[in-house]
Design a protein around this motif. Structure first.
Motif, PDB file in Angstrom:
ATOM      1  N   ASN A  88       2.665  -5.252  -0.714  1.00 28.90           N
ATOM      2  CA  ASN A  88       2.621  -3.792  -0.811  1.00 28.90           C
ATOM      3  C   ASN A  88       1.390  -3.203  -0.120  1.00 28.90           C
ATOM      4  OD1 ASN A  88       5.021  -3.362  -2.249  1.00 28.90           O
ATOM      5  ND2 ASN A  88       4.028  -3.828  -4.198  1.00 28.90           N
ATOM      6  N   LYS A 206       0.017   1.895  -2.106  1.00 28.05           N
ATOM      7  CA  LYS A 206       0.681   0.954  -1.213  1.00 28.05           C
ATOM      8  C   LYS A 206       0.372   1.315   0.246  1.00 28.05           C
ATOM      9  CE  LYS A 206       4.593   0.562  -4.418  1.00 28.05           C
ATOM     10  NZ  LYS A 206       6.065   0.766  -4.579  1.00 28.05           N
ATOM     11  N   SER A 208       2.357   1.832   2.544  1.00 25.14           N
ATOM     12  CA  SER A 208       3.278   2.865   3.017  1.00 25.14           C
ATOM     13  C   SER A 208       2.812   4.273   2.667  1.00 25.14           C
ATOM     14  CB  SER A 208       4.673   2.630   2.432  1.00 25.14           C
ATOM     15  OG  SER A 208       4.621   2.583   1.008  1.00 25.14           O
ATOM     16  N   GLU A 213      -0.641   7.319  11.064  1.00 28.91           N
ATOM     17  CA  GLU A 213       0.242   6.306  11.635  1.00 28.91           C
ATOM     18  C   GLU A 213      -0.071   6.111  13.106  1.00 28.91           C
ATOM     19  OE1 GLU A 213       4.378   7.359  11.876  1.00 28.91           O
ATOM     20  OE2 GLU A 213       3.928   9.519  11.874  1.00 28.91           O
TER      21      GLU A 213
END
Length: 557
Positions: A88, A206, A208, A213
Motif C-alpha cells: 500500500n 497509501k 495512491s 503524479e
C-alpha cells in the motif's frame, strides 16, 4: 530520551540508465546504497546516545532490501530498527511518505528525530520539514552540530551566509548537513538484532493518496563538445559573460479580470524573487501577489500587482501567514525559491494544507489551468514532468532558470509585522569569510585538488575584481580550503552561471551533476585526458598555477 533516525536506501545515481523508448528508468543491476546524508544522521544519533545515554531507533520505508541499511545502522550502534514495508505504500510521493513517517513518529513518540537533509536520488529536501509539520515537531534544517539540554536542544545551522546557532524546544526534528560528522566504518562482524516490520496497519495513508503524479520523464545529455582555446579566447569569453544585458526587458502588467491569484514567495534572495515574478507574469491571466521577507526597496521593478512585506518573520511565522492568506483568498498556484528557507517554508505550507509540492524545478509550463513542473532527479540526468492534483498547486524553482523582466508600474506594498515563534531562540550568528560570495554571479570559478592551497587567495582576489564567485569540489571542501556552503556537486549545490571555469578538477560524476545548467563551461587542466573536458564547451590544457598566475596578472594590469 529517545532519538529516531529516518533513513533511505537509494540507487547509485551515477549508474542509473534511461530507456528512451519505454521512458523508464533502468534499475536492473544498479547497486543500492545507504543515502550518505542519512548515514551521517545515524552517526549523529549514535554519538548523542554515547554522550547522553539515549535510546535510539532507525526507520526506513521501502522494500525488504532496505533491511541492509537498517542492519548497517545497528552495526553502527543504533538500538532498534523498524522497516515500513507494505504494498500500500508503493508510489508514495513526498507528501504521503511524510504522512506515513509522521504516523510512526507519533506512535513511538521520540524526543528528537534526525534525518539527512535530502536523498541523493530525489534531492527534494521536503520529507524532513513536512514530516515535522505533520507530527507537530519543531524543525531546523541543515544542522551541523547538536547539543542536548534539559528541555531543549542547541543546534548550529549552516546557512548561505554563515552559521546560525539556535536553541530549540523539544520535541524537534533536525535534518543534518554534510558538515556534521564523518560516519564511522561499519564493523561487518558486529551483532545485529532483529528488525521490526510495520505494515500499513498503523496508518490510513497509501501511496495512491499522493497529491502529485509524474506524467512523463526524459533524459538530459550530460556531455558537451569540448573545443580547445587559447588564453586570449578565454578572456574574450569571460568578458562576454561579464557584460550586462544590453537592454533590460520590460513588460506591461495589466489588471486581470479574474480574482484568481498566482502567489509568489520572495525569500531571502532578491534575484530569484524577480525571476519568479517574471515567470508568473509571463504565464499571465492572474492577479500576481508576492509575499516575502525582503525589503521592497530591493525589489524595484518587480512584476506583481501587490507585495506583502513580512517584517520580523521567521520560517514558522512566514509559513503561517501564507497558509492563512491561501485559505482566505482564491489562490490557484504558488511558486517559491528553491533556496534553504524557501524549501522549508513551502514544505511547511504544503504539509499543513495537504498540498502537492514539487521541489527544485528547472522549468514551469501551464496547461489546462495546471502548472506542469519539470524537476531533475537522479543527479540531474533525468527530468521528471510532474503535475499536482491539489489546488493551489505548488513548486519551488531553481535560481537562474528564468529571465528577469521588469515593469515600470509600481506595485502596491503592504507591510505586516509578525511575531517570531517562541520555540526557537537565536543565540549567535557567525558570518563566513567576507571574500566568499554566493554562487549566483555570471561567472563562477570551480576549484579542484589540482589547485595548490597557496593559489586559492589569488583566485578569490581575481573573483572579487571581476564580480565572480568561487566554489569547489567536495574533496577541496573536506580539506577545509573552501567553506562547505560553496561545495558544488551532488552533495553540494547545483549552479547555473553564464560561465563556469573549472580549474584543476578531474570532472567526477559527483561534481559534474552540479554544473549541468551552466550556460558555458571552460575546463583548465594539465591532463588532456581529464574527464572534465567531456563536460566542457571549451578547454585549456594548462597547469593550474600557471593559469591562475596569468589571469591574476591580467586582472591586475
Amino acid at each position: 530520551m529517545k532519538i529516531m533516525v529516518l533513513v533511505k536506501q537509494i540507487p547509485d545515481v551515477n549508474a542509473i540508465k534511461f530507456d528512451e523508448k519505454t521512458k523508464r528508468i533502468i534499475r536492473t543491476g544498479v547497486k543500492l546504497l545507504f543515502n550518505s546524508y542519512d548515514k551521517k544522521a545515524v552517526e549523529a544519533a549514535v554519538r548523542l546516545s554515547e554522550k547522553y545515554k539515549c535510546e535510539t531507533y532507525v526507520v526506513s520505508m521501502g522494500p525488504v532490501d532496505a533491511s541492509d541499511i537498517l542492519n548497517d545502522s545497528m552495526k553502527m550502534g543504533i538500538n532498534h530498527a523498524i522497516l515500513l514495508n507494505d504494498r500500500n505504500f508503493a508510489g508514495a510521493d513526498t507528501y504521503v511518505t511524510s504522512r506515513i513517517l509522521s504516523s510512526l513518529i507519533m506512535h513511538i513518540n521520540p524526543d528528537i528525530v534526525l534525518s539527512g537533509k535530502s536523498s541523493l536520488d530525489g534531492e527534494t529536501s521536503q520529507v524532513p520539514p513536512e514530516t515535522a509539520e505533520m507530527a507537530g515537531y519543531n524543525f531546523v534544517s541543515n544542522v551541523s552540530s547538536i547539543e542536548i539540554m534539559e528541555n531543549s536542544v542547541i543546534v548550529s545551522r549552516d546557512e548561505d551566509n554563515g552559521l546560525r546557532k539556535l536553541e530549540v524546544s523539544l520535541p524537534a526534528l533536525f535534518s543534518v548537513s554534510e558538515k556534521i560528522n564523518r560516519a564511522r566504518q561499519i564493523d561487518p562482524y558486529a551483532k545485529v538484532e532483529n528488525i521490526t516490520i510495520y505494515d500499513s496497519g498503523f496508518t490510513t495513508w497509501k501511496g495512491s493518496d499522493s497529491p502529485t503524479e509524474v506524467i512523463d520523464t526524459f533524459s538530459m545529455n550530460g556531455t558537451r563538445n569540448n573545443k580547445l582555446i587559447t588564453f586570449q579566447e578565454l578572456l574574450r569569453i569571460m568578458n562576454e559573460s561579464r557584460k550586462p544585458v544590453q537592454e533590460e526587458e520590460h513588460l506591461t502588467l495589466g489588471n486581470p479580470a479574474t480574482e484568481k491569484i498566482f502567489l509568489g514567495l520572495a525569500v531571502d534572495d532578491p534575484r530569484i524573487s524577480l525571476e519568479i515574478s517574471s515567470k508568473i507574469a509571463e504565464i499571465g491571466g492572474h492577479r500576481i501577489i508576492i509575499i516575502g521577507n525582503i525589503a521592497p526597496s530591493r525589489l524595484a521593478g518587480m512584476a506583481c500587482h501587490k507585495y506583502i512585506f513580512l517584517e520580523n518573520s521567521d520560517n514558522v511565522s512566514f509559513s503561517e501567514y501564507v497558509e492563512n492568506f491561501i485559505r482566505k483568498n482564491k489562490v490557484s498556484h504558488v511558486l517559491a525559491p528553491s533556496n534553504l528557507n524557501g524549501r522549508d517554508i513551502s514544505s511547511h505550507i504544503a504539509a499543513s494544507m495537504g498540498l502537492g509540492l514539487t521541489a527544485d524545478c528547472v522549468d514551469i509550463k501551464f496547461e489546462n489551468g495546471k502548472m506542469i513542473q519539470y524537476k531533475p532527479s537522479f543527479g540531474g540526468g533525468i527530468i521528471a514532468v510532474i503535475k499536482s492534483k491539489t489546488v493551489p498547486d505548488m513548486a519551488t524553482v531553481r535560481k537562474g532558470m528564468f529571465k528577469i523582466k521588469f515593469t515600470s508600474k509600481s506595485y502596491e506594498v503592504q507591510n505586516v509585522r509578525l511575531e517570531k515563534s517562541k520555540y526557537f531562540q537565536e543565540l549567535e550568528t557567525i558570518p563566513i569569510d567576507n571574500r566568499m560570495h554566493m554562487l549566483d554571479t555570471p561567472i563562477i570559478f570551480g576549484i579542484g585538488t589540482g589547485v595548490h592551497i597557496n593559489d586559492i587567495s589569488a583566485i578569490l582576489e581575481i573573483a572579487g575584481k571581476i564580480n565572480a564567485s568561487v566554489g569547489a569540489t567536495r574533496r577541496v571542501v573536506d580539506m577545509e580550503r573552501i567553506p562547505r556552503q560553496f561545495q558544488i556537486g551532488i552533495t553540494g549545490m547545483s549552479i547555473s552561471p553564464e560561465l563556469y571555469i573549472a580549474i584543476g578538477l578531474s570532472g567526477s560524476d559527483n561534481h559534474t551533476v552540479g554544473i549541468r545548467y551552466a550556460d558555458k563551461i571552460i575546463a583548465v587542466n594539465r591532463d588532456p585526458e581529464a574527464n572534465i573536458f567531456k563536460h566542457s564547451d571549451f578547454g585549456m590544457v594548462m597547469d593550474s598555477h600557471e593559469f591562475i598566475e596569468k589571469l591574476y596578472d591580467y586582472v591586475n594590469r
